[in-house]
Enzyme design. Structure first.
Site, PDB file in Angstrom:
ATOM      1  N   ASN A 250      -1.637 -48.015 -23.930  1.00  0.00           N
ATOM      2  CA  ASN A 250      -2.129 -49.358 -24.204  1.00  0.00           C
ATOM      3  C   ASN A 250      -1.016 -50.399 -24.195  1.00  0.00           C
ATOM      4  O   ASN A 250      -1.277 -51.580 -23.989  1.00  0.00           O
ATOM      5  CB  ASN A 250      -2.843 -49.383 -25.557  1.00  0.00           C
ATOM      6  CG  ASN A 250      -4.349 -49.259 -25.389  1.00  0.00           C
ATOM      7  OD1 ASN A 250      -4.984 -50.114 -24.803  1.00  0.00           O
ATOM      8  ND2 ASN A 250      -4.905 -48.164 -25.881  1.00  0.00           N
ATOM      9  N   ASN A 275     -11.191 -40.626 -27.529  1.00  0.00           N
ATOM     10  CA  ASN A 275     -11.950 -41.864 -27.325  1.00  0.00           C
ATOM     11  C   ASN A 275     -13.433 -41.614 -27.050  1.00  0.00           C
ATOM     12  O   ASN A 275     -13.879 -40.475 -26.975  1.00  0.00           O
ATOM     13  CB  ASN A 275     -11.302 -42.700 -26.219  1.00  0.00           C
ATOM     14  CG  ASN A 275     -11.370 -41.983 -24.871  1.00  0.00           C
ATOM     15  OD1 ASN A 275     -12.245 -41.141 -24.656  1.00  0.00           O
ATOM     16  ND2 ASN A 275     -10.449 -42.293 -23.976  1.00  0.00           N
ATOM     17  N   ILE A 276     -14.164 -42.713 -26.882  1.00  0.00           N
ATOM     18  CA  ILE A 276     -15.629 -42.609 -26.771  1.00  0.00           C
ATOM     19  C   ILE A 276     -16.062 -41.780 -25.564  1.00  0.00           C
ATOM     20  O   ILE A 276     -17.097 -41.133 -25.603  1.00  0.00           O
ATOM     21  CB  ILE A 276     -16.301 -44.008 -26.706  1.00  0.00           C
ATOM     22  CG1 ILE A 276     -15.755 -44.838 -25.539  1.00  0.00           C
ATOM     23  CG2 ILE A 276     -16.137 -44.756 -28.010  1.00  0.00           C
ATOM     24  CD1 ILE A 276     -16.616 -46.074 -25.244  1.00  0.00           C
ATOM     25  N   CYS A 338      -7.806 -48.477 -34.437  1.00  0.00           N
ATOM     26  CA  CYS A 338      -7.771 -47.672 -33.216  1.00  0.00           C
ATOM     27  C   CYS A 338      -7.491 -48.671 -32.111  1.00  0.00           C
ATOM     28  O   CYS A 338      -6.475 -49.366 -32.201  1.00  0.00           O
ATOM     29  CB  CYS A 338      -9.078 -46.916 -33.026  1.00  0.00           C
ATOM     30  SG  CYS A 338     -10.571 -47.888 -33.321  1.00  0.00           S
ATOM     31  N   GLY A 341     -11.099 -51.170 -33.082  1.00  0.00           N
ATOM     32  CA  GLY A 341     -11.361 -51.074 -34.508  1.00  0.00           C
ATOM     33  C   GLY A 341     -12.840 -51.068 -34.847  1.00  0.00           C
ATOM     34  O   GLY A 341     -13.218 -51.489 -35.924  1.00  0.00           O
ATOM     35  N   TRP A 342     -13.677 -50.605 -33.922  1.00  0.00           N
ATOM     36  CA  TRP A 342     -15.098 -50.526 -34.280  1.00  0.00           C
ATOM     37  C   TRP A 342     -15.703 -49.140 -34.050  1.00  0.00           C
ATOM     38  O   TRP A 342     -16.865 -48.934 -34.300  1.00  0.00           O
ATOM     39  CB  TRP A 342     -15.914 -51.623 -33.580  1.00  0.00           C
ATOM     40  CG  TRP A 342     -15.735 -51.713 -32.075  1.00  0.00           C
ATOM     41  CD1 TRP A 342     -15.713 -50.689 -31.194  1.00  0.00           C
ATOM     42  CD2 TRP A 342     -15.560 -52.915 -31.305  1.00  0.00           C
ATOM     43  NE1 TRP A 342     -15.541 -51.150 -29.920  1.00  0.00           N
ATOM     44  CE2 TRP A 342     -15.453 -52.526 -29.952  1.00  0.00           C
ATOM     45  CE3 TRP A 342     -15.514 -54.280 -31.624  1.00  0.00           C
ATOM     46  CZ2 TRP A 342     -15.285 -53.442 -28.916  1.00  0.00           C
ATOM     47  CZ3 TRP A 342     -15.346 -55.184 -30.590  1.00  0.00           C
ATOM     48  CH2 TRP A 342     -15.228 -54.776 -29.253  1.00  0.00           C
ATOM     49  N   ARG A 384     -23.460 -48.503 -27.824  1.00  0.00           N
ATOM     50  CA  ARG A 384     -23.218 -47.085 -28.074  1.00  0.00           C
ATOM     51  C   ARG A 384     -24.513 -46.267 -28.034  1.00  0.00           C
ATOM     52  O   ARG A 384     -24.515 -45.106 -27.662  1.00  0.00           O
ATOM     53  CB  ARG A 384     -22.534 -46.891 -29.431  1.00  0.00           C
ATOM     54  CG  ARG A 384     -21.153 -47.524 -29.546  1.00  0.00           C
ATOM     55  CD  ARG A 384     -20.117 -46.816 -28.690  1.00  0.00           C
ATOM     56  NE  ARG A 384     -18.825 -47.487 -28.775  1.00  0.00           N
ATOM     57  CZ  ARG A 384     -18.346 -48.335 -27.855  1.00  0.00           C
ATOM     58  NH1 ARG A 384     -19.042 -48.589 -26.753  1.00  0.00           N
ATOM     59  NH2 ARG A 384     -17.176 -48.912 -28.020  1.00  0.00           N
TER      60      ARG A 384
END
Lengths: 651, 549
Positions: A250, A275-276, A338, A341-342, A384
């Site tokens: 990042n 991660n997601i 992160c 942040g959500w 999501r």
């Protein structure tokens, strides 16, 4: 309605995934909100309702001699395997469902058309039932260390943050604004949890825009202010929940993580939650394993391992434990972030809260926690959970993982939680169902714009009205297990596969009798008996006083075993031999001697018995007549069809 | 006593005991012929830990020099008292507990270790502790055992038309591993039985083990027929089996081996009931793991549970690799198949594998639990175990000589009985109200089978037990478990009898690791025990109130 190409198809077969022998024939109806399958059995209407918003995929397979298979996967992990007699019909149903299950605008969502029989005044009260601010008051805020800041009142500083935020008392608005400019999406460090006992706090933010060397004085001041708000501590933790490599990557994009040299008295720590995208793929792999028709034990365990799912759950729980221990045992404040942040941040903060504070292990506490760390802090539910048709790469089961962490904790501490597994599963369903307004949109600002509080109903007050269903009979607020910080073991063998959620609809896999229901029933009865006893004693005392001689108590008889087999109707249905034979017996000539129906109650019988048990069940007096409706197996079959639960599940 | 030859140091002071879930304690260690006794030295406390030496599966000793030791105790102020050296003995028990003893003095440590090693391996049965155990509330004159073939037979009047009690084995000459009396078809006389016995491995001719009242069907068990490579036949054997199903069209043979294994068995003198000779019997083959493979599976699982790497992938792969849960799955599904044949298909079944003393007993026991509610009470279950395991000749002494930690070369150890208890636990998980006994009973039995104060699991057969007077000189575990206090402790507070069959689910998702046993000595197990305690209290309170009103 214009999306429904074919409102009704007859002679459709619904296959049972676990025992293929138990398939049923009926009619599919497509409505504006639901797909309804009605069994053909004479005399009774056994129905399966599936809410369109719960459908995650519709798959049409190549036609075979027996018809054209249509497989519907739902977000609550229900899988429906239909066989539609003719290909063109299947095609139409497929296209209709595809469109219906992927609304393009918020206005199409079910919550805007869901109108239970509640007047406007009551509906408004529903939304007042739960208020995040009362939770901050419960923590003892505002106080001399933390204040409510109006800086984000109009969502100007961060459009994904809530309007009301707590910041260190010493943080002046220019510091906050300056810090927010140095953080992704303006998500500056702000308070998530404050411990009254030792002043340590959990704060959250997004990543700093540090790149390779950038600094921000205000951001550094902001962290120092947080440290100062914990007077007894001389350092704080900054926890980056990402794997180190991701954080470093990042930096190249002008983002990154805090440099320990630039911030005074911080201890920086990477945690390494994936991660997601990794989480999405992992869950999908696990679900594929759950769906195998009859896997061997080895196959199942190998699949579970290679999905990596439990490893990720453990990572989230480990991170929560690290933070909870820092706060409770070291008295040190923690800043968690992160990337934005959500996602990971929400998971880790809320898991830490559950570990730290017994309040969050109560019914109301868990609701408030979700409202605080997830809804108000802008977990992107719409993206999501895929509420609207959108980028499939934004979809990820982040909230599922939080609920599962709570479940894993409940398995380790059976007496520490006021709620039961059913509570978690119901919340899970409604996060995805779009029936209530709570989880629509991606942040508070969007929800305001949509007018959700004005136009929809709130899940929380509904859950509270049916709270008897969600109480854990083993909850002991005063048990040693329940006090203060929970210290779970994170040895890998403590993590279990959550059958109750991921194989929820595969009835045959679950225990055929419920200890919890049994205990709830006797708990209720014990209470009644105690009351009765007390009132008898009172009466006796009264009579003695009035008449001057002792009176023998008139006995009320209680049947001592009314409880367990009251759900006999379920038991019988579920209690049939499994597929032990692997084809040996099915192919033998004696098959005809043992027709399936001899031991399995026909569905209409089930329906009738379970309904009648509501009215003339075994023992009205003892208050456990309708026990069967609380068993997980029958939860769906006996609910009032008008209530929401029946709306998307097997009737 | 000759035990004392093995004990060079009987008493050691200043020993530190470390055991799971307890803080380390300092005290005195005593070693006797059968026990390790550790007494807490702390003021005012008289805590003792008594461990049967028989329960010790393996020990590891390490002797450390003074330097390492004094640093260990430097802040405890004991270092100066340690003269020269000290040692640590790690004791790994058959009930999976791991204890550690820090013993001052290298020589003492080695003496203790040597004594434990020798005493735990003594294999003279008549010198084992059950022959010395004399609790005050039991008398040797008490009845031994709960059930016997005679009693079993006389209780089931329905049987008497077509079945008889044969005493052909009174002197154990027909089958050394059978009890003196067995139940056989009425129209097979003792001479025929003798011939059948010669045709079955170890003389284990087909006998009745279960009669299904609902439809009159039976479960029989035996060992494999000795057909051999030249496909020998035995008319009496065929006749006996034909007599079982007379009146019905057919029966099933559930062979607990794969058909491949059964074929191979013929090469070494064994065999199976071929279609041509037993035309009314249909064979179903189910491969069940036995012997060494099962023991290795247990060892791997216990090793996995002790892995402290905290690596999820590693745990799941080790769990899978141990195959223990696969064995549980196979056992339950084969038992389900057996029960399905009897209860739903309405046919009699003969079960056997090779010797008929392992998987055969496993699935016949489980099938009875599934079908017959009278086996699900505390008493009924113990009687079932007595009939199907103790009297039926499961060689406990050989199978339970060592458990998962032993370094000794594997001989005849095999945790079949443990596998049974695990399967019963799974049944209890799926039907928490249907069994009259609790998990605590299963845990107790798992411990007792390996090391016990009682004589019940001694020896390999009824004959051996008679020969050394087990029934006269030791106490019976099953009787002891039915004393009021024990009965109360081991019963399931949630028990609600049902006549229905309890069909287990055998999906991998439905089967779980038996944490209560395999992780018994960890923190997680403690919280679950507390929850069990709460459940018991709730039921007791409710019961009291219900009685009051």
């Amino acid at each position: 309605m214009e999306h429904i190409r074919l409102p009704k198809v007859e002679n459709v077969r619904l296959l049972d995934r676990v025992s293929p022998r138990r398939s049923t024939v009926g009619t599919i109806y497509l409505t504006a909100t639901h797909t309804i399958f009605v069994e053909n059995a004479a005399g009774a209407r056994n129905e399966t309702w599936v809410l369109h918003s719960l459908v995650s995929s519709v798959e049409k397979q190549a036609a075979t001699a027996s018809g054209c298979p249509l497989i519907i996967h739902c977000k609550n992990f229900q899988v429906l395997h239909f066989v539609i007699p003719r290909e063109p019909e299947c095609h139409d149903v497929h296209l209709s469902l595809q469109r219906l299950s992927q609304p393009e605008s918020y206005e199409e969502l079910y919550c805007f058309s869901y109108k239970p029989n509640v007047d406007e005044e009551e509906r408004r009260q529903e939304w007042d039932f739960l208020d995040v601010n009362t939770d901050y008051s419960r923590m003892g805020l505002p106080n001399s260390l933390w204040k409510l800041s109006p800086v984000n009142q109009h969502y100007k500083v961060s459009d994904t943050y809530p309007a009301a935020l707590f910041v260190p008392d010493s943080a002046a608005p220019p510091v906050i604004v300056g810090s927010s400019k140095f953080r992704s999406r303006g998500r500056f460090p702000t308070l998530s949890y404050y411990s009254r006992e030792n002043h340590a706090a959990i704060c959250r933010s997004s990543q700093p825009l540090s790149g390779f060397s950038a600094r921000c004085l205000e951001d550094e001041q902001m962290l120092e202010a947080i440290l100062r708000s914990n007077p007894r501590s001389d350092f704080m933790y900054v926890v980056d929940t990402r794997p180190k490599l991701n954080a470093i990557a990042n930096r190249a994009a002008g983002k990154g993580y805090e440099n320990e040299d630039n911030y005074s008295n911080i201890k920086f720590q990477f945690i390494g939650i994936e991660n997601i995208h990794v989480m999405r793929n992992s869950q999908q792999k696990m679900l594929d394993v759950c769906e195998l028709r009859s896997p061997s034990m080895s196959h199942f365990l190998e699949g579970l391992e290679s999905s990596g799912w439990l490893k990720h759950i453990k990572a989230v729980l480990d991170a929560g434990i690290f933070i909870a221990k820092a706060v409770a045992e070291e008295g040190v404040s923690v800043l968690v972030h992160c990337s934005d942040g959500w996602d990971r941040t929400a998971q880790v903060c809320s898991v830490a809260c559950v570990l730290l504070d017994p309040y969050y292990r109560t019914l109301r506490g868990l609701m408030v926690l979700i409202e605080k760390d997830w809804v108000s802090f802008g977990h992107k539910f719409s993206h999501r959970c895929n509420h609207l048709v959108g980028d499939p790469k934004e979809v990820s089961p982040i909230i599922d993982q939080f609920l599962e962490c709570v479940w894993q904790l409940m398995e380790q501490f059976p007496c520490a939680f006021e709620f039961n597994e059913r509570f978690l599963i119901t919340i899970h369903s409604h996060i995805y169902s779009c029936q209530y307004g709570n989880f629509i949109g991606n942040n508070q600002r969007e929800r305001k714009e949509l007018g959700l509080c004005e136009r929809t109903h709130s899940l929380w007050s509904y859950l509270m009205t049916s709270q008897v269903d969600y109480i854990n009979p083993l909850y002991r607020p005063d048990h040693s297990q329940t006090q203060g910080l929970l210290q779970p073991s994170t040895a890998p063998y403590c993590f279990k596969f959550w059958r109750g959620l991921y194989n929820r609809f595969d009835r045959g896999m679950h225990p055929r009798q419920s200890v919890e229901d049994y205990l709830s029933a006797i708990q209720e009865e014990t209470q009644q008996l105690e009351e009765q006893l007390a009132s008898h004693k009172q009466k006796i005392a009264q009579l003695e006083q009035e008449q001057g001689w002792p009176v023998t108590q008139k006995a009320t008889t209680f049947d001592k075993s009314p409880t367990a087999w009251a759900h006999g109707n379920d038991f019988r249905l579920a209690n049939t031999p499994q597929d032990y034979t692997g084809g040996f017996i099915t192919s033998s000539p004696c098959q005809s001697k043992a027709p399936d129906s001899s031991l399995i109650l026909l569905p209409q019988e089930l329906r009738q018995t379970s309904e009648s048990s509501l009215s003339n069940g075994s023992d009205q007096e003892s208050g456990i007549a309708d026990l069967s409706c609380r068993s997980p197996l029958s939860e769906d079959s006996t609910r009032d069809p008008d209530s929401d639960e029946a709306a998307y599940s097997t009737a | 006593m000759e035990f004392y030859e093995h004990i060079k140091t009987a008493n050691v002071e200043d020993v530190v005991l470390r055991q799971p879930l307890h803080p380390p304690t300092r005290g005195t260690l005593c070693i006797t012929g059968h026990h390790l006794l550790f007494s807490d030295r702390e003021e005012g406390s008289s805590r003792q830990v008594l461990l049967l030496i028989r329960n010790i599966d393996a020990i590891e000793k390490s002797v450390e020099n003074l330097l390492a030791c004094s640093s260990l105790f430097s802040n405890a102020g004991h270092s100066e008292r340690i003269s020269g050296s000290s040692g640590t003995i790690t004791i790994k028990c058959k009930d999976l507990r791991v204890l550690q003893l820090d013993i001052p003095g290298m020589e003492q440590c080695l003496n203790i270790a040597h004594s434990i090693e020798t005493l735990s391996c003594l294999d003279s049965v008549s010198e084992m502790y059950p022959f010395f155990y004399r609790p005050s509330d039991l008398s040797l004159q008490d009845q031994w055992g709960l059930s016997s073939p005679e009693k079993h037979y006389s209780q089931m009047k329905e049987l008497h038309d077509r079945w008889r009690l044969s005493t052909v084995n009174t002197d154990y000459s027909v089958c050394p591993s059978y009890p003196p009396a067995v139940i056989v078809p009425k129209n097979t006389d003792d001479d025929m039985l003798k011939k059948v016995a010669k045709f079955r491995q170890g003389g284990r001719f087909p006998v009745l083990c279960y009669y299904h009242r609902k439809n009159g069907m039976v479960i029989m068990r035996s060992s494999q027929p000795l057909t051999g490579a030249n496909k020998k036949r035995c008319r009496e054997d065929e006749h006996l089996l034909q007599a079982v199903i007379s009146g019905s069209d057919k029966g099933y043979v559930i062979d607990t081996r794969s058909s491949q294994q059964a074929l191979q068995a013929r090469m070494t003198g064994g065999g199976f009931e071929s279609k041509s000779c037993y035309s009314s019997w249909k064979r179903l083959h189910r491969q069940m793991e036995r012997g060494k493979a099962l023991q290795e599976s247990l060892i791997k699982l216990v090793e996995a549970c002790g892995d402290e790497s905290h690596n999820m992938d590693r745990w799941l792969s080790k769990l899978e690799n141990s195959k223990w849960l696969s064995h549980v799955q196979t056992a339950l599904s084969t038992a389900g198949l057996l029960a399905e044949c009897v209860e739903r298909d309405g046919h009699s079944v003969l079960v056997h594998g090779f010797e008929g003393t392992e998987s055969t007993l496993l699935i016949s026991t489980l099938a009875q639990l599934i079908m017959d509610s009278s086996c699900r009470t505390l008493e009924g279950f113990l009687a079932l175990l007595e009939r199907e395991w103790v009297q039926a000749g499961h060689p406990f002494q050989q199978r339970c000589a060592h458990s998962a930690y032993s370094h000794a070369r594997l001989q005849q150890e095999s945790p079949v009985f443990l596998l049974l208890l695990d399967c019963v636990w799974q049944l209890g998980r799926q039907f928490p109200l249907a069994l009259g006994f609790s998990e605590a009973l299963l845990l107790r039995l798992a411990t007792e089978a390996y090391a016990s104060n009682y004589g019940t699991f001694l020896c390999n057969s009824h004959r051996e037990r008679c020969a050394i007077g087990v029934m006269e000189k030791t106490h019976c575990l099953f009787q002891a478990l039915l004393r009021p206090r024990e009965r109360n402790y081991y019963s399931n507070p949630l028990y609600e009898p049902t006549e229905l069959a309890i069909w287990p689910s055998v999906h991998p998702q439905s089967l779980q690791l038996w944490r209560g046993f395999f992780l018994r000595w960890t923190e997680c197990a403690r919280h679950l025990e507390e929850a069990q305690e709460e459940i018991r209290n709730m039921v007791i309170e409710w019961g009291k109130l219900a009685q009051l009103s």
